[in-house]
Design an enzyme around this catalytic site. Structure first.
Site, short mmCIF file in Angstrom:
data_model
loop_
_atom_site.label_atom_id
_atom_site.label_comp_id
_atom_site.label_asym_id
_atom_site.label_seq_id
_atom_site.Cartn_x
_atom_site.Cartn_y
_atom_site.Cartn_z
N ASP A 27 1.42 -6.55 -3.49
CA ASP A 27 0.82 -6.99 -4.76
C ASP A 27 -0.69 -6.87 -4.61
OD1 ASP A 27 0.38 -7.96 -7.23
OD2 ASP A 27 1.13 -9.98 -6.85
N ALA A 28 -1.21 -5.72 -5.00
CA ALA A 28 -2.60 -5.37 -4.68
C ALA A 28 -3.43 -5.14 -5.93
CB ALA A 28 -2.61 -4.12 -3.82
N LYS A 29 -2.76 -4.87 -7.05
CA LYS A 29 -3.44 -4.67 -8.34
C LYS A 29 -4.59 -3.68 -8.22
CE LYS A 29 -1.72 -9.02 -10.18
NZ LYS A 29 -1.04 -9.61 -9.00
N ARG A 30 -4.31 -2.55 -7.58
CA ARG A 30 -5.32 -1.53 -7.37
C ARG A 30 -5.43 -0.58 -8.57
NH1 ARG A 30 -5.91 -4.71 -3.52
NH2 ARG A 30 -6.41 -4.03 -1.40
#
Lengths: 266, 266
Positions: free
Chosen positions: B88-91
């Site tokens: 879960d990095a929301k890159r």
């Protein structure tokens, strides 16, 4: 670094250049034997006097795995405190989580600034703004083709999404702690961008490899105190002579400052 | 992990639970002496049979500095290949850069999936979709208060931003490689969310600490093959008995699957 200090550096160097430190192991000269820290240090030494900011993009370091984070921290330490250091990370999550990203950028890495994505709204941005003496740089109108997918679309109440982002965010952070990312490939929009945020600094990617228009950006976007940090990454770090490439941009920027922000020198 | 395999696990376990592995050094029991890997391993051992996915949020690991990235990789390795692992990095960045983020998540970390922010549009998402056998999970309607700042605003051409994101992205990726983040705190919007993406899996945060409505999400959002991964982080990992907390959710999810997706078991 405060806004006053940043403006001071811009005036002294007659430059608003930000050097993007995005080392690609496949592209750095073989003579480095893969020593990316030494490569970064040489770039920094060669460009230090020509630029006011450095912008390592965290993606390039993360892709290197564990050593990459070490490299990033060592690179930032090497830069020192006479340049604004921007962790180009484009982070953003619920408040509980953004706090951890802020800690990573400002404490673990020791950066002065971080780029943040606006999609998740106020509470995803707030934790970054809570750090005194640090900068949050919010994506507004980016330099890539995909900026046309969502950012340009007019909202129900009139202005396009990027304008709404800028107007709302200007309520969250002052020009002393908040900047916006505005891509140089959209120079014709800078008059409008400036209308939404007259005093905030803009971090401007997209000249060089992406083909942005530096003079257009300055004509439409410069303020009395410059108000711009223009980034070049590949155009400098992979130049035959990175120092010359940076000095060339510095000279052009000096000309543009004298033309569009003459008050800076009075 | 393919969609068929994921659905198989959901059917076998009668669970669509995703456990969020977000260890906060200040909150883990003192008996661990700060050994976060052992804490994560104990959580994984206690919940393995009750969940089909794990979702470490990269922010928690990055905030720990260099050791954090090691911890994240070791945690993912410990999970093995019988669960979907979501970084879960929301890159999201320009295409040239997103490629590096994809390499970090899928190669360095060994994750099966990564969460991605949509603001920068198609070319910022495409590099993630190019990985065969990996998943891209795009933010659509998030669970936090800030989701109301931009995501809900109707666009010039009608639907709100989150709907536009879903419709456009459904052209970029198939339901075999693309999911959407849809927050459980907005359960009343799930009928509409489902209309925009009838077949895609939704990753649903926001039950537990954020107060989302699990039954409402299922009533409005479940498909014939479940189509949901519902995440719980703090509600499980900080429970007195994480195994019990996970089994309780599994039982509730089994009931909901039988009620809203009975075809799954025929």
């Amino acid at each position: 670094m405060t806004r006053q200090q940043l403006v001071h550096h811009i005036r002294e160097k007659e430059s608003f250049l930000c050097v993007g430190l995005d080392p690609d192991p496949a592209r750095i000269p073989a003579s480095y034997g893969g020593d990316l820290l030494r490569f970064n240090q040489d770039i920094i030494d060669a460009t230090r006097d020509s630029c006011v900011a450095y912008k390592p993009n965290t993606a390039f370091y993360e892709a290197l795995g564990l050593e990459g984070i070490n490299l990033l921290r060592d690179t930032i330490a090497y830069i020192g405190d006479q340049h604004l250091v921007i962790a180009d990370a484009k982070r953003g999550d619920i408040g509980n989580t953004s706090r951890y990203y802020a800690r990573f950028a400002f404490e673990t890495l020791g950066a002065d600034a971080i780029t943040v994505a606006p999609y998740m709204g106020a509470d995803s941005v707030q934790p970054f703004l809570e750090y005194t003496g640090k900068w949050t740089i919010l994506l507004a109108l980016t330099s890539n083709p995909g900026s046309h997918d969502f950012q340009h679309t007019p909202q129900e109440d009139g202005p396009p999404l990027f304008a709404k982002v800028m107007r709302r965010a200007a309520e969250w952070g002052t020009p002393d702690q908040l900047m916006f990312v505005c891509g140089a490939t959209q120079a014709e929009r800078f008059t409008e961008l400036r209308r939404h945020a007259p005093q905030h600094f803009f971090l401007v990617p997209g000249i060089g490899a992406q083909g942005g228009d530096l003079e257009g950006v300055c004509r439409h976007g410069m303020t009395d105190e410059a108000g711009l940090l223009v980034n070049s990454s590949r155009g400098i770090i992979y130049a035959d002579d990175p120092g010359s490439a940076a000095r060339e941009l510095q000279e052009e920027m000096g000309r543009l400052l004298n033309k569009y922000a003459p008050g800076l020198f009075q």
